[in-house]
Write a protein that holds these residues in place. Sequence first.
Motif, PDB file in Angstrom:
ATOM      1  N   PRO A 175       0.819  -1.223   0.000  1.00 39.90           N
ATOM      2  CA  PRO A 175       0.000   0.000   0.000  1.00 39.90           C
ATOM      3  C   PRO A 175       0.852   1.273   0.000  1.00 39.90           C
ATOM      4  CG  PRO A 175      -0.798  -1.560   1.640  1.00 39.90           C
ATOM      5  CD  PRO A 175       0.515  -2.075   1.156  1.00 39.90           C
ATOM      6  N   ALA A 176       1.998   1.231   0.718  1.00 29.77           N
ATOM      7  CA  ALA A 176       2.868   2.411   0.751  1.00 29.77           C
ATOM      8  C   ALA A 176       3.360   2.762  -0.654  1.00 29.77           C
ATOM      9  CB  ALA A 176       4.047   2.159   1.680  1.00 29.77           C
ATOM     10  N   ALA A 177       3.770   1.738  -1.395  1.00 27.41           N
ATOM     11  CA  ALA A 177       4.249   1.968  -2.763  1.00 27.41           C
ATOM     12  C   ALA A 177       3.132   2.510  -3.656  1.00 27.41           C
ATOM     13  CB  ALA A 177       4.804   0.660  -3.337  1.00 27.41           C
ATOM     14  N   TYR A 178       1.927   1.967  -3.467  1.00 31.93           N
ATOM     15  CA  TYR A 178       0.785   2.408  -4.282  1.00 31.93           C
ATOM     16  C   TYR A 178       0.413   3.864  -3.984  1.00 31.93           C
ATOM     17  CZ  TYR A 178      -3.967   2.586  -6.193  1.00 31.93           C
ATOM     18  OH  TYR A 178      -5.087   2.949  -6.886  1.00 31.93           O
ATOM     19  N   PHE A 179       0.307   4.196  -2.685  1.00 36.22           N
ATOM     20  CA  PHE A 179      -0.053   5.563  -2.294  1.00 36.22           C
ATOM     21  C   PHE A 179       1.021   6.560  -2.721  1.00 36.22           C
ATOM     22  CE2 PHE A 179      -2.580   3.629   1.455  1.00 36.22           C
ATOM     23  CZ  PHE A 179      -3.647   3.367   0.595  1.00 36.22           C
ATOM     24  N   TRP A 180       2.268   6.130  -2.622  1.00 37.33           N
ATOM     25  CA  TRP A 180       3.388   6.994  -3.020  1.00 37.33           C
ATOM     26  C   TRP A 180       3.301   7.299  -4.515  1.00 37.33           C
ATOM     27  CZ3 TRP A 180       7.965   7.537   0.420  1.00 37.33           C
ATOM     28  CH2 TRP A 180       8.929   8.397  -0.114  1.00 37.33           C
ATOM     29  N   ARG A 181       3.040   6.258  -5.301  1.00 32.95           N
ATOM     30  CA  ARG A 181       2.968   6.417  -6.753  1.00 32.95           C
ATOM     31  C   ARG A 181       1.791   7.314  -7.155  1.00 32.95           C
ATOM     32  NH1 ARG A 181       5.044   4.057 -11.231  1.00 32.95           N
ATOM     33  NH2 ARG A 181       3.729   3.866 -13.077  1.00 32.95           N
ATOM     34  N   LYS A 182       0.709   7.225  -6.405  1.00 33.80           N
ATOM     35  CA  LYS A 182      -0.477   8.026  -6.712  1.00 33.80           C
ATOM     36  C   LYS A 182      -0.326   9.476  -6.238  1.00 33.80           C
ATOM     37  CE  LYS A 182      -3.533   5.229  -8.642  1.00 33.80           C
ATOM     38  NZ  LYS A 182      -4.243   5.568  -9.911  1.00 33.80           N
ATOM     39  N   GLY A 183       0.715   9.744  -5.466  1.00 32.07           N
ATOM     40  CA  GLY A 183       0.922  11.102  -4.969  1.00 32.07           C
ATOM     41  C   GLY A 183       0.004  11.482  -3.828  1.00 32.07           C
ATOM     42  N   TRP A 184      -0.461  10.486  -3.088  1.00 33.39           N
ATOM     43  CA  TRP A 184      -1.404  10.749  -1.996  1.00 33.39           C
ATOM     44  C   TRP A 184      -0.710  11.013  -0.660  1.00 33.39           C
ATOM     45  CZ3 TRP A 184      -5.132   6.107  -3.296  1.00 33.39           C
ATOM     46  CH2 TRP A 184      -5.794   6.402  -4.497  1.00 33.39           C
ATOM     47  N   LEU A 185       0.610  10.975  -0.617  1.00 30.61           N
ATOM     48  CA  LEU A 185       1.335  11.147   0.640  1.00 30.61           C
ATOM     49  C   LEU A 185       1.982  12.522   0.692  1.00 30.61           C
ATOM     50  CD1 LEU A 185       3.143   7.663   0.850  1.00 30.61           C
ATOM     51  CD2 LEU A 185       0.968   8.322   1.900  1.00 30.61           C
TER      52      LEU A 185
END
Length: 324
Positions: A80-90
């Motif tokens: 999930p961390a990789a996914y959220f990071w890629r989506k720019g949500w962090l």
Amino acid sequence: MVTPRLTESGLSMVDWHLVKEMKPPRTQQEWEAEFQKYQQFPEFKILNHDMTLTEFKFIWYMEYSHRMWGRVVGLAYILPAAYFWRKGWLSRPMKGCVLALCGLVCFQGLLGWYMVKSGLEEKPDSYDIPRVSQYRLAAHLGSALVLYSASLWTGLSLLLPRHKLPETHQLLRLRQFAHGTTALIFLTALSGAFVAGLDAGLVYNSFPKMGERWIPDDLLAFSPVLRNIFENPTTVQFDHRILGITSVAAVTALYLFSRKIPLPRRTRMAVTSLLAVACMQVGLGISTLLLYVPTPLAATHQSGSLALLSTALWLMSELRRVPK
């Protein structure tokens, strides 16, 4: 981590592979080969020399389940961390937090194998029961507690809005008291690793006295004196008792002090829950001791320490300052 130590299964898997070991033995030949590897190490030679293959399968699966669960936890962080990071949500601060948590997950896995290795080493001059180093066990547990606490704190910070509490002197003292009590609870839970690592729960199975005395004769039997704190089962159990009693006393005092301060309903609930869980945990600890550490009860007691720490962190979260 609780189950392998209590079931004495932590040394059943004698090697470590990140991917290869995910596939368990299936054929009779594969199981016999795995059993033969185990037979080369001190735990089989000294403690389990009459163990059957069926008995070996049980402890092997207990350790296998623990390792697979660790991998599931790691993936639950990293994917999930990789996914959220890629989506720019962090946000930028959250990216740092996520990197730290994922780093802790990886460190925890490596520390676990480092701990297991200490129990596989040959010690020609020792006739003790083979066990992992209590120091490495405490490090492994401490790392897990830090990871869990950081994860819970991050979640609470994101999900629970901060209360706009008046910054009075009493509230400041309550906040400091809560921080100190949480640190004490953490230390008490960490001391449990030394109790488990040395089987210290089996040396004096009476309460409140230890045998016939309040302070046992062998409390400082080792030399130099400092060794007793970490290596003498009697001292380790004595220290854990004192820490446990001090923790519940601190929680009770915190509860009584909080009654003098007007608090929001959710914060009041956190304080009351902390007292209830602390009393339950003390009851579990005493029962575990008096009944000679039965595995289900001991596992419940260890889980109770996590519940107590969680409730303390919840209270700390409730008492956070609102940023100016």
